[in-house]
Design an enzyme around this catalytic site. Structure first.
Site, PDB file in Angstrom:
ATOM      1  N   ASN A  23       0.817  -1.228  -0.003  1.00 28.68           N
ATOM      2  CA  ASN A  23      -0.077   0.311   0.020  1.00 28.68           C
ATOM      3  C   ASN A  23       1.004   1.183   0.086  1.00 28.68           C
ATOM      4  O   ASN A  23       1.661   1.796   1.087  1.00 28.68           O
ATOM      5  CB  ASN A  23      -0.831   0.049   1.371  1.00 28.68           C
ATOM      6  CG  ASN A  23      -1.548   1.271   1.302  1.00 28.68           C
ATOM      7  OD1 ASN A  23      -1.798   2.001   0.384  1.00 28.68           O
ATOM      8  ND2 ASN A  23      -2.904   1.014   2.364  1.00 28.68           N
ATOM      9  N   ARG A  71      -2.703  -1.948  -3.376  1.00 28.49           N
ATOM     10  CA  ARG A  71      -3.856  -1.578  -2.945  1.00 28.49           C
ATOM     11  C   ARG A  71      -3.711  -0.237  -4.101  1.00 28.49           C
ATOM     12  O   ARG A  71      -2.863   0.753  -4.119  1.00 28.49           O
ATOM     13  CB  ARG A  71      -3.916  -0.985  -1.668  1.00 28.49           C
ATOM     14  CG  ARG A  71      -5.335  -0.288  -1.502  1.00 28.49           C
ATOM     15  CD  ARG A  71      -5.426   0.059   0.084  1.00 28.49           C
ATOM     16  NE  ARG A  71      -6.714   0.701   0.361  1.00 28.49           N
ATOM     17  CZ  ARG A  71      -7.057   0.863   1.355  1.00 28.49           C
ATOM     18  NH1 ARG A  71      -6.415   0.447   2.630  1.00 28.49           N
ATOM     19  NH2 ARG A  71      -8.311   1.667   1.566  1.00 28.49           N
ATOM     20  N   HIS A 125     -13.196   2.445   0.204  1.00 28.46           N
ATOM     21  CA  HIS A 125     -13.242   1.264   1.302  1.00 28.46           C
ATOM     22  C   HIS A 125     -13.559  -0.069   0.690  1.00 28.46           C
ATOM     23  O   HIS A 125     -14.176  -0.778   1.605  1.00 28.46           O
ATOM     24  CB  HIS A 125     -14.063   2.032   2.507  1.00 28.46           C
ATOM     25  CG  HIS A 125     -13.307   2.810   3.486  1.00 28.46           C
ATOM     26  ND1 HIS A 125     -13.886   3.704   4.161  1.00 28.46           N
ATOM     27  CD2 HIS A 125     -11.968   3.166   3.598  1.00 28.46           C
ATOM     28  CE1 HIS A 125     -13.019   4.523   4.784  1.00 28.46           C
ATOM     29  NE2 HIS A 125     -11.921   4.172   4.427  1.00 28.46           N
ATOM     30  N   ARG A 139     -10.701  15.177   7.202  1.00 24.69           N
ATOM     31  CA  ARG A 139     -11.553  15.606   6.081  1.00 24.69           C
ATOM     32  C   ARG A 139     -13.091  15.638   6.585  1.00 24.69           C
ATOM     33  O   ARG A 139     -13.592  14.938   7.499  1.00 24.69           O
ATOM     34  CB  ARG A 139     -11.588  14.300   5.024  1.00 24.69           C
ATOM     35  CG  ARG A 139     -10.267  13.950   4.216  1.00 24.69           C
ATOM     36  CD  ARG A 139     -10.454  12.709   3.378  1.00 24.69           C
ATOM     37  NE  ARG A 139      -9.923  11.663   4.384  1.00 24.69           N
ATOM     38  CZ  ARG A 139      -9.991  10.237   3.779  1.00 24.69           C
ATOM     39  NH1 ARG A 139     -10.659  10.105   2.656  1.00 24.69           N
ATOM     40  NH2 ARG A 139      -9.282   9.389   4.616  1.00 24.69           N
ATOM     41  N   GLU A 147      -8.269  -6.006   5.025  1.00 21.68           N
ATOM     42  CA  GLU A 147      -7.993  -5.481   3.733  1.00 21.68           C
ATOM     43  C   GLU A 147      -6.690  -5.799   2.901  1.00 21.68           C
ATOM     44  O   GLU A 147      -6.835  -6.478   1.777  1.00 21.68           O
ATOM     45  CB  GLU A 147      -7.913  -3.945   3.421  1.00 21.68           C
ATOM     46  CG  GLU A 147      -9.040  -3.033   3.852  1.00 21.68           C
ATOM     47  CD  GLU A 147      -9.061  -1.770   4.167  1.00 21.68           C
ATOM     48  OE1 GLU A 147      -8.420  -1.498   5.369  1.00 21.68           O
ATOM     49  OE2 GLU A 147      -9.351  -0.809   3.699  1.00 21.68           O
TER      50      GLU A 147
END
Ligand code: ADP
Length: 398
Positions: free
Chosen positions: A9, A93, A181, A241, A379
């Site tokens: 990632n 990813r 996600h 965010r 993940e």
């Protein structure tokens, strides 16, 4: 171990990696995971084994200038730590798969070209994800690579949910709602039939509450809505965010406050959300521990927005059978779970306080019309599974 697979990632200044023991059939066991931070400055590395115990990472060769140098370190570390083991594949990813990639893809020159064309959709993430792929291609041309997208799982959204209400000529070229996600939601949808068979085919909302946060509405395990949109700025209030924000606010930032595009981007991605409201931290643990009134306000707002979105997604599903909490906050914070569930009592949600504070899998009370669950996401394992399935040699974990 004879064979191993690597999951990467790659971010703007970090490289997260996970090493899987690819010898057997079934899910590959995690052998190690590590993080290299502050690439381009005073880089730091930490590595743990599959059980979470620290492993010797070795000294970094001075500054790591870019993803290529960070990866070189990872390859060196792998050959020292797993002597003789063959690397059979690398899974990445990748944030954006655009309209076309409804599933993972074996990386070819053509695929890489297509993914490069999506950089304008995710300029803060996609270039770094692709730099990771390019670095592997340069250093280990022999090793097949698989790109796994955060958007793919949501390609099942109905056409009306993908729509952005703008003129068609503006939207041409892929401006639509995607959702993110996806690897986390795909993993959860995959384990639901085992963990909670009664609700796996029903109407489920999964709350992925971490530094980034979103909700996903599943009908029979298929995503029909989520709170993200064209970018991962929409939806819930997150660590840094804001989530959904009146677009007029952005115009005001440009026109009245005369902020530059770069400053607005930084404000929206790095300075807003929990950090912006609290002025204390983006980290949920720090906010829960803080006595500052603004930290309490940030928590209140976070919970408020989650419950608001839960109502909206329940309406889309036409009712709710189960709610699943996952990711850093969802898996680890009984307080936040309780506060969200209390506000959603009207939906037929009733917590079992003992189960909730004891971090049980099922945390709703016996009589609760909507069952509530805490399920850890994974993940990295999802990427490893996809990688195994797409490897040319077909060494698929079952
Ligand atoms: P990312 O989106 O970066 O993958 P994670 O899923 O790791 O994020 O979640 C990070 C968030 O989870 C942080 O806000 C952190 O404070 C929060 N978190 C982790 N453990 C706990 C805990 N025990 N209680 C409350 N929040 C927690």
């Amino acid at each position: 171990m004879n064979e191993l697979a690597l999951v990467l990632n790659a971010g703007s200044s970090s490289l997260k990696f996970a090493v899987f023991d690819a010898d057997g059939a079934g899910d590959w066991p995690l052998a190690a995971r590590g993080t290299i931070e502050a690439i381009g400055a005073a880089a730091k590395v930490s590595v743990r084994n599959g059980s979470g115990a620290s492993l010797p990472a070795g000294a970094l060769p001075g500054t790591l200038r870019d993803a290529g140098e960070a990866l070189q370190y990872v390859f060196d570390w792998l050959s020292r730590s797993f002597t003789g083991a063959r690397l059979i594949g690398v899974g990445h990813r990748v944030v954006h798969g655009g309209p076309r990639f409804a599933g993972p893809a074996l990386v070819t020159r053509e695929v890489l070209e297509e993914l490069r064309a999506l950089v304008p959709f995710a300029p803060l993430h996609q270039p770094y994800n692709l730099a990771g792929i390019e670095a592997v291609a340069q250093q280990r041309r022999d090793v097949p690579q698989v790109a796994c997208f955060d958007t793919s799982f949501h390609r099942t959204l109905p056409a009306v949910a993908k729509l952005l209400p703008l003129p068609a000529e503006v939207c041409r070229g892929g401006l639509e709602r995607y959702g993110f996600h996806g690897l986390s939601y795909e993993y959860i949808a995959g384990v639901l039939p085992e963990v909670a068979p009664d609700i796996a085919r029903g109407r489920v909302i999964v709350a992925h509450l971490g530094n980034g946060a979103s909700l996903c509405a599943l009908r029979a395990g298929v995503s029909i809505e989520n709170t993200f949109s064209f970018t991962a700025l929409d939806g819930l209030c997150m660590g840094t965010r804001p989530g959904a924000l009146d677009p007029g606010v952005v115009l005001y930032l440009f026109q009245t406050l005369r902020m530059s595009a770069a400053d607005v981007e930084k404000l929206l991605y790095e300075r807003s959300g929990l950090l912006g409201i609290s002025g204390v931290s983006n980290d949920m643990r720090a906010l829960l521990a803080s006595r500052e009134p603004c930290a309490a306000l940030a928590l209140e707002y976070f919970v408020y927005r989650v419950t608001q979105a839960l109502g909206a997604l329940t309406a889309v599903l036409g009712g709710l059978d189960a709610l699943v909490f996952t990711a850093g906050i969802g898996e680890n914070s009984p307080v936040i779970r309780r506060r969200i569930c209390e506000r959603c009592a009207w939906l037929g949600i009733e917590l079992d306080e003992g189960a909730n504070s004891g971090n049980a899998d099922r945390i709703s009370a016996r009589g609760s019309r909507v069952s509530v669950w805490k399920i850890p996401t994974n993940e990295e394992l999802m990427i490893a599974r996809h990688t195994g399935r797409l490897l040319p040699r077909g060494s698929a974990p079952a």
